[in-house]
Motif scaffolding. Structure first.
Motif, PDB file in Angstrom:
ATOM      1  N   ILE A 226       0.859  -1.178   0.000  1.00  0.00           N
ATOM      2  CA  ILE A 226       0.000   0.000   0.000  1.00  0.00           C
ATOM      3  C   ILE A 226       0.900   1.234   0.000  1.00  0.00           C
ATOM      4  N   PRO A 227       0.783   2.099  -1.002  1.00  0.00           N
ATOM      5  CA  PRO A 227       1.658   3.290  -1.055  1.00  0.00           C
ATOM      6  C   PRO A 227       1.189   4.373  -0.073  1.00  0.00           C
ATOM      7  N   ASP A 228       2.048   5.375   0.098  1.00  0.00           N
ATOM      8  CA  ASP A 228       1.627   6.547   0.874  1.00  0.00           C
ATOM      9  C   ASP A 228       0.361   7.130   0.249  1.00  0.00           C
ATOM     10  N   ARG A 229      -0.517   7.620   1.092  1.00  0.00           N
ATOM     11  CA  ARG A 229      -1.756   8.222   0.572  1.00  0.00           C
ATOM     12  C   ARG A 229      -1.767   9.704   0.912  1.00  0.00           C
ATOM     13  N   TYR A 230      -1.998  10.505  -0.113  1.00  0.00           N
ATOM     14  CA  TYR A 230      -2.039  11.956   0.051  1.00  0.00           C
ATOM     15  C   TYR A 230      -3.438  12.460  -0.283  1.00  0.00           C
TER      16      TYR A 230
ATOM     17  N   VAL B 230      -1.754  11.515   4.568  1.00  0.00           N
ATOM     18  CA  VAL B 230      -2.758  11.069   5.533  1.00  0.00           C
ATOM     19  C   VAL B 230      -2.505   9.652   6.036  1.00  0.00           C
ATOM     20  N   SER B 231      -1.742   8.855   5.299  1.00  0.00           N
ATOM     21  CA  SER B 231      -1.396   7.511   5.783  1.00  0.00           C
ATOM     22  C   SER B 231      -0.099   7.066   5.135  1.00  0.00           C
ATOM     23  N   LEU B 232       0.718   6.383   5.926  1.00  0.00           N
ATOM     24  CA  LEU B 232       2.024   5.927   5.455  1.00  0.00           C
ATOM     25  C   LEU B 232       1.897   4.635   4.652  1.00  0.00           C
ATOM     26  N   ALA B 233       2.880   4.400   3.830  1.00  0.00           N
ATOM     27  CA  ALA B 233       2.904   3.180   3.019  1.00  0.00           C
ATOM     28  C   ALA B 233       3.063   1.952   3.914  1.00  0.00           C
ATOM     29  N   GLN B 234       2.516   0.840   3.447  1.00  0.00           N
ATOM     30  CA  GLN B 234       2.636  -0.428   4.158  1.00  0.00           C
ATOM     31  C   GLN B 234       3.177  -1.477   3.195  1.00  0.00           C
ATOM     32  N   PRO B 235       4.096  -2.320   3.678  1.00  0.00           N
ATOM     33  CA  PRO B 235       4.683  -3.322   2.778  1.00  0.00           C
ATOM     34  C   PRO B 235       3.668  -4.402   2.407  1.00  0.00           C
TER      35      PRO B 235
END
Length: 241
Positions: free
Chosen positions: A165-169, A208-213
């Motif tokens: 999941i990539p960073d979400r802006y 608003v949310s950081l990336a997740q592997p």
């Protein structure tokens, strides 16, 4: 039989609420008696001054009777308090006995679940997982040497992983003062400048949310562990812990 039932009814301990009501009644009567005693003490002085001996003796007799009644009431209250303590203890023991009876039945059912139901269901699950493993091996063998033009075969197991999941802006907005004639933003202006208006314009994007592997898929059978019942028993499924 009827006589014994009647005797049991009379001998049955009273509940705590009834005893508390009796104690409250004794206390109320004693409070009223104490008030009467205060009034009687004041009245006696008046009777002494009046000099009527018969009336004074009658008054003193009432006072003495009231004192005896108070003594009797105090003794009754002591008995009631003891009875209340016994009733509360009996009620508490009754509550504990009910809990114990429920726990005894629960223990019997738990024992059955441990010794009978769990082994049966664990063996069934182990057979299912074992069969899935055998069938998956057949599918993998076929996929490793597919005939020309044939697609890969899925074993039907849902994907238990997920993609990264990539960073979400998200976009933001800002309120700015703008010269309506040129569209340029202004910082300093006079309140009388009618050509200066307020607008909302795009601002910088905000994280608003950081990336997740990514989470890799792990076969269901590799995640299941069905231990044996006792220490040292072989598991129904999975590695020995």
């Amino acid at each position: 039989m009827a006589a014994k039932a009647l005797l049991k009814t009379f001998m049955r301990p009273r509940d705590a609420e009834a005893i508390r009501a009796d104690i409250a009644a004794v206390d109320a009567a004693e409070a009223a008696r104490a008030q009467v005693a205060v009034e009687a003490a004041a009245r006696r002085q008046e009777l002494v001054l009046e000099g009527d001996v018969d009336t004074l003796e009658a008054h003193d007799a009432k006072v003495r009777r009231a004192a005896v009644e108070a003594e009797v009431a105090a003794a009754k209250r002591v008995r009631l308090v003891e009875e209340l303590r016994a009733a509360e203890e009996a009620a508490e023991q009754g509550r504990r006995n009910k809990l114990y009876a429920v726990a005894t039945r629960a223990a019997a059912e738990t024992r059955k679940l441990y010794l009978e139901e769990y082994p049966r269901v664990a063996r069934q699950l182990a057979q299912i997982l074992s069969r899935i493993g055998e069938l998956s091996a057949q599918i993998d063998e076929a996929n490793a040497a597919l005939p020309d033009g044939k697609p890969r075969i899925s074993n039907g197991e849902p994907n238990r992983g997920r993609d990264a999941i990539p960073d979400r802006y998200e976009p933001t907005t800002r309120r700015v003062y703008v010269d309506s004639r040129s569209g340029a933003e202004v910082v300093a202006f006079r309140p009388s400048d009618t050509h200066v208006v307020v607008e909302e314009r795009d601002g910088p994007t905000s994280l608003v949310s950081l990336a997740q592997p990514a989470v890799p898929h792990v076969p269901l059978g590799a995640e299941v562990h069905l231990p044996g019942l006792a220490y040292g028993d072989a598991p129904f499924w999975g590695r020995r812990s």
